[in-house]
Each structure stands twice: as structure tokens, then as C-alpha cells.
Motif scaffolding. Structure first.
Motif, PDB file in Angstrom:
ATOM      1  N   TYR A  52       0.805  -1.222   0.000  1.00  0.00           N
ATOM      2  CA  TYR A  52       0.000   0.000   0.000  1.00  0.00           C
ATOM      3  C   TYR A  52       0.838   1.271   0.000  1.00  0.00           C
ATOM      4  O   TYR A  52       0.360   2.318  -0.425  1.00  0.00           O
ATOM      5  CB  TYR A  52      -1.062   0.013   1.099  1.00  0.00           C
ATOM      6  CG  TYR A  52      -0.632  -0.242   2.522  1.00  0.00           C
ATOM      7  CD1 TYR A  52       0.082   0.691   3.247  1.00  0.00           C
ATOM      8  CD2 TYR A  52      -1.005  -1.415   3.161  1.00  0.00           C
ATOM      9  CE1 TYR A  52       0.441   0.452   4.566  1.00  0.00           C
ATOM     10  CE2 TYR A  52      -0.652  -1.665   4.480  1.00  0.00           C
ATOM     11  CZ  TYR A  52       0.076  -0.722   5.178  1.00  0.00           C
ATOM     12  OH  TYR A  52       0.421  -0.944   6.481  1.00  0.00           O
TER      13      TYR A  52
ATOM     14  N   ALA B 119       3.226   1.950  -1.989  1.00  0.00           N
ATOM     15  CA  ALA B 119       3.485   2.294  -3.382  1.00  0.00           C
ATOM     16  C   ALA B 119       2.396   3.173  -3.996  1.00  0.00           C
ATOM     17  O   ALA B 119       2.649   3.914  -4.943  1.00  0.00           O
ATOM     18  CB  ALA B 119       3.655   1.016  -4.200  1.00  0.00           C
ATOM     19  N   LYS B 120       1.194   3.125  -3.428  1.00  0.00           N
ATOM     20  CA  LYS B 120       0.065   3.865  -4.000  1.00  0.00           C
ATOM     21  C   LYS B 120      -0.512   4.890  -3.022  1.00  0.00           C
ATOM     22  O   LYS B 120      -1.678   5.250  -3.126  1.00  0.00           O
ATOM     23  CB  LYS B 120      -1.022   2.886  -4.443  1.00  0.00           C
ATOM     24  CG  LYS B 120      -1.549   2.011  -3.316  1.00  0.00           C
ATOM     25  CD  LYS B 120      -2.582   1.012  -3.798  1.00  0.00           C
ATOM     26  CE  LYS B 120      -3.027   0.128  -2.641  1.00  0.00           C
ATOM     27  NZ  LYS B 120      -3.988  -0.866  -3.033  1.00  0.00           N
ATOM     28  N   SER B 121       0.299   5.345  -2.071  1.00  0.00           N
ATOM     29  CA  SER B 121      -0.231   6.158  -0.981  1.00  0.00           C
ATOM     30  C   SER B 121       0.619   7.378  -0.670  1.00  0.00           C
ATOM     31  O   SER B 121       1.769   7.479  -1.086  1.00  0.00           O
ATOM     32  CB  SER B 121      -0.314   5.308   0.287  1.00  0.00           C
ATOM     33  OG  SER B 121      -1.092   4.163   0.076  1.00  0.00           O
TER      34      SER B 121
ATOM     35  N   GLY C 208      -4.343   6.358   0.871  1.00  0.00           N
ATOM     36  CA  GLY C 208      -4.350   6.337  -0.577  1.00  0.00           C
ATOM     37  C   GLY C 208      -5.763   6.225  -1.131  1.00  0.00           C
ATOM     38  O   GLY C 208      -6.695   5.846  -0.430  1.00  0.00           O
TER      39      GLY C 208
ATOM     40  N   THR D 204      -8.916   4.861  -2.999  1.00  0.00           N
ATOM     41  CA  THR D 204      -9.512   3.546  -3.238  1.00  0.00           C
ATOM     42  C   THR D 204     -10.534   3.592  -4.366  1.00  0.00           C
ATOM     43  O   THR D 204     -10.829   2.580  -4.979  1.00  0.00           O
ATOM     44  CB  THR D 204     -10.213   2.995  -1.976  1.00  0.00           C
ATOM     45  OG1 THR D 204     -11.212   3.912  -1.561  1.00  0.00           O
ATOM     46  CG2 THR D 204      -9.211   2.765  -0.866  1.00  0.00           C
TER      47      THR D 204
END
Length: 156
Positions: free
Chosen positions: A36, A38-40, A58, A60
């Protein structure tokens, strides 16, 4: 928190390492944390130049943001810093135009469940066996086997 005004919350810099040991207080799986991160966005709370708290969130969906991890160093727990980090995230993402904010925690995380509800989150669902299916080792908190993820949501 005795001196909440002395706490500075900032986004982690690109050249800065994330405080993995602190993140592992809330999530024992480094593999899950990396998935998580990596996308936050990662925000840290500092006092006197020391990182004492962290909040990772991040996107959703188009309208929703999720807090994936929120943790406070052991020496600063129980003093309101977690609530301060949580409400900072609520305010930040509300001002950025998000419609809702979500968070998940274990069925055994009694203190976190109370905190999130005190901060306006409502239980929105349960993911049965989430921690059994996604974590190698069994997790126990408060003498309870952590098996299910309790999902909470708050409108912004």
C-alpha cells in the motif's frame, strides 16, 4: 497529548525513508505495508525533530480515500496523538474534495475501534478471515485472535 501544538505533521519527502519500524506497530507484515505504500501518501508527526507518528493513506475509488496505516511510537501512545493524526487526515482529505474516508482494523483492535468511532467513523462492513488469508502468522491482540477486518467509513 500534553503539548499537541508542538506536533508538526508533514508529508514524507521523496528522499526520505519511510519509518518502517513505526508502520510495523500497526501492521506486522512488511509485505502488506510495501503493497500500500506504493500507492499512498505518507505523513509523519514530529516533535523536537523526532518522528513519533505516521499516517499512510491512498485513493480507493474516485471519491474515497483509505487510511491504510496509522501508528504512534509506544512512548507517545494514549496521549491523543493517534486522534490528532486521524483528524488531520480527515480535514486534509475533506479540503481536497474527497467524499469519504475509510479505515480497516482487526476484530481484536478494541482501542482502535473505539477511537475511530469517536472520530465519526461508522462500521461499514466486515471482511471475514482477512488476517487469516493475508498474513503468514496469527495475530493476537487483547487476548483475541485477529481474524476479520472491520471496515469503517466516514463521510467528508
Amino acid at each position: 497529548m500534553d503539548n499537541i501544538d508542538e506536533i508538526h505533521i508533514r508529508q514524507i519527502r521523496e528522499d526520505e525513508r519511510v519509518p518502517m519500524a513505526l508502520l510495523r506497530i500497526a501492521d506486522p507484515s512488511e509485505q502488506q505495508i510495501c503493497s500500500y505504500l506504493a500507492k499512498s501518501d505518507c505523513y509523519v508527526a514530529e516533535m523536537d525533530g523526532e518522528i513519533i507518528g505516521v499516517c499512510v493513506a491512498g485513493e480507493t475509488s474516485r471519491d474515497a480515500i483509505e487510511i491504510y496505516n496509522i501508528a504512534v511510537t509506544e512512548g507517545h501512545q494514549g496521549k491523543g496523538l493517534g486522534k490528532h493524526l486521524l483528524m488531520d487526515a480527515v480535514e486534509r482529505y475533506a479540503q481536497s474534495g474527497w467524499k469519504s474516508i475509510e479505515i480497516g482494523t482487526g476484530n481484536s483492535s478494541i482501542g482502535q475501534l473505539a477511537l475511530y468511532q469517536k472520530c465519526g467513523f461508522r462500521i461499514d462492513g466486515i471482511i471475514h478471515n482477512f488476517f487469516v488469508d493475508n498474513y503468514e502468522d496469527h495475530i493476537y491482540e487483547n487476548g483475541i485472535w485477529c481474524r476479520d477486518m472491520i471496515r469503517l467509513k466516514r463521510a467528508l
